[in-house]
Design a protein around this motif. Structure first.
Motif, PDB file in Angstrom:
ATOM      1  N   VAL A   1       0.885  -1.162   0.000  1.00  0.00           N
ATOM      2  CA  VAL A   1       0.000   0.000   0.000  1.00  0.00           C
ATOM      3  C   VAL A   1       0.923   1.212   0.000  1.00  0.00           C
ATOM      4  N   SER A   2       0.639   2.184  -0.808  1.00  0.00           N
ATOM      5  CA  SER A   2       1.484   3.369  -0.925  1.00  0.00           C
ATOM      6  C   SER A   2       1.762   4.006   0.436  1.00  0.00           C
ATOM      7  N   ASN A   3       2.995   4.449   0.630  1.00  0.00           N
ATOM      8  CA  ASN A   3       3.361   5.141   1.867  1.00  0.00           C
ATOM      9  C   ASN A   3       2.653   6.485   2.006  1.00  0.00           C
ATOM     10  N   LYS A   4       2.047   6.947   0.938  1.00  0.00           N
ATOM     11  CA  LYS A   4       1.300   8.212   0.998  1.00  0.00           C
ATOM     12  C   LYS A   4      -0.049   8.041   1.698  1.00  0.00           C
ATOM     13  N   VAL A   5      -0.494   6.809   1.840  1.00  0.00           N
ATOM     14  CA  VAL A   5      -1.773   6.516   2.498  1.00  0.00           C
ATOM     15  C   VAL A   5      -1.537   6.468   4.006  1.00  0.00           C
ATOM     16  N   ILE A   6      -2.367   7.193   4.762  1.00  0.00           N
ATOM     17  CA  ILE A   6      -2.190   7.245   6.215  1.00  0.00           C
ATOM     18  C   ILE A   6      -2.480   5.889   6.855  1.00  0.00           C
ATOM     19  N   ALA A   7      -1.954   5.700   8.061  1.00  0.00           N
ATOM     20  CA  ALA A   7      -1.936   4.391   8.720  1.00  0.00           C
ATOM     21  C   ALA A   7      -3.286   3.687   8.771  1.00  0.00           C
ATOM     22  N   GLU A   8      -4.326   4.338   9.291  1.00  0.00           N
ATOM     23  CA  GLU A   8      -5.613   3.653   9.446  1.00  0.00           C
ATOM     24  C   GLU A   8      -6.161   3.205   8.098  1.00  0.00           C
ATOM     25  N   GLU A   9      -6.111   4.081   7.123  1.00  0.00           N
ATOM     26  CA  GLU A   9      -6.609   3.733   5.787  1.00  0.00           C
ATOM     27  C   GLU A   9      -5.721   2.671   5.138  1.00  0.00           C
ATOM     28  N   ALA A  10      -4.409   2.775   5.351  1.00  0.00           N
ATOM     29  CA  ALA A  10      -3.480   1.778   4.797  1.00  0.00           C
ATOM     30  C   ALA A  10      -3.786   0.394   5.351  1.00  0.00           C
ATOM     31  N   CYS A  11      -4.071   0.304   6.641  1.00  0.00           N
ATOM     32  CA  CYS A  11      -4.383  -0.986   7.248  1.00  0.00           C
ATOM     33  C   CYS A  11      -5.657  -1.588   6.674  1.00  0.00           C
ATOM     34  N   ILE A  12      -6.661  -0.753   6.460  1.00  0.00           N
ATOM     35  CA  ILE A  12      -7.919  -1.229   5.876  1.00  0.00           C
ATOM     36  C   ILE A  12      -7.675  -1.749   4.457  1.00  0.00           C
ATOM     37  N   LEU A  13      -6.895  -1.009   3.677  1.00  0.00           N
ATOM     38  CA  LEU A  13      -6.571  -1.448   2.319  1.00  0.00           C
ATOM     39  C   LEU A  13      -5.749  -2.737   2.335  1.00  0.00           C
ATOM     40  N   MET A  14      -4.810  -2.834   3.284  1.00  0.00           N
ATOM     41  CA  MET A  14      -3.978  -4.037   3.382  1.00  0.00           C
ATOM     42  C   MET A  14      -4.833  -5.249   3.731  1.00  0.00           C
ATOM     43  N   ILE A  15      -5.731  -5.096   4.679  1.00  0.00           N
ATOM     44  CA  ILE A  15      -6.612  -6.208   5.059  1.00  0.00           C
ATOM     45  C   ILE A  15      -7.411  -6.682   3.851  1.00  0.00           C
ATOM     46  N   ALA A  16      -7.958  -5.745   3.096  1.00  0.00           N
ATOM     47  CA  ALA A  16      -8.755  -6.104   1.912  1.00  0.00           C
ATOM     48  C   ALA A  16      -7.904  -6.867   0.890  1.00  0.00           C
ATOM     49  N   GLN A  17      -6.669  -6.403   0.678  1.00  0.00           N
ATOM     50  CA  GLN A  17      -5.798  -7.078  -0.296  1.00  0.00           C
ATOM     51  C   GLN A  17      -5.392  -8.475   0.180  1.00  0.00           C
ATOM     52  N   LEU A  18      -5.108  -8.603   1.471  1.00  0.00           N
ATOM     53  CA  LEU A  18      -4.725  -9.916   1.996  1.00  0.00           C
ATOM     54  C   LEU A  18      -5.889 -10.900   1.932  1.00  0.00           C
TER      55      LEU A  18
END
Length: 143
Positions: free
Chosen positions: A31-48
């Motif tokens: 997930v791009s480092n430009k995405v803030i932590a909470e949103e990045a985690c949500i995106l990561m969970i969806a991708q995993l």
């Protein structure tokens, strides 16, 4: 038996798929480092979860985060990081897959990180350690 192991973080998560104890695939979800932590985690969970759905393992293995004395990570940042393996393992369990969770010591062993990293890059670690997974096999990067 297919086993998917996941070493998760908010912006970069490593994956390895074993078929009958043989490494058959490795991947990296980012997930791009430009995405803030909470949103990045949500995106990561969806991708995993998407990877789990695509690979259809019988067992999902993940490292569960534990705070350590002297950590400089904020409580909020730790909560974001810890939510990823919890959500992924929860999804796998709800899809009737077996799950296994390991503490950082069980996952990585007791060697200092610098020594472990040097061994990974030198490709000297055998399949007994989950950290070497990104040295062998086919790799995919999912962003």
């Amino acid at each position: 038996m297919k086993v998917l192991s996941i070493d998760a973080s908010c912006h970069s998560s490593g994956l390895a798929l074993f078929q009958d104890q043989k490494l058959v695939w490795t991947g990296l979800v980012t997930v791009s480092n430009k995405v803030i932590a909470e949103e990045a985690c949500i995106l990561m969970i969806a991708q995993l979860i998407h990877v789990i759905q695509k690979q259809k393992p019988q067992i999902v293995v993940a490292e569960i985060q534990k705070p350590h004395k002297g950590d400089r990570m904020s409580v909020q940042a730790f909560a974001h990081l810890a939510s990823i393996p919890i959500a992924v393992v929860g999804y796998a369990a709800s899809a009737f897959m077996d799950t296994k969770v390991y503490s950082p010591r069980q996952w990585k062993g007791t060697l200092p990180k610098k020594i472990m990293s040097d061994r990974i890059y030198a490709n000297e670690i055998k399949l007994g350690s989950l950290l070497h997974l990104f040295c062998d096999g086919q790799s995919d990067i999912i962003d």
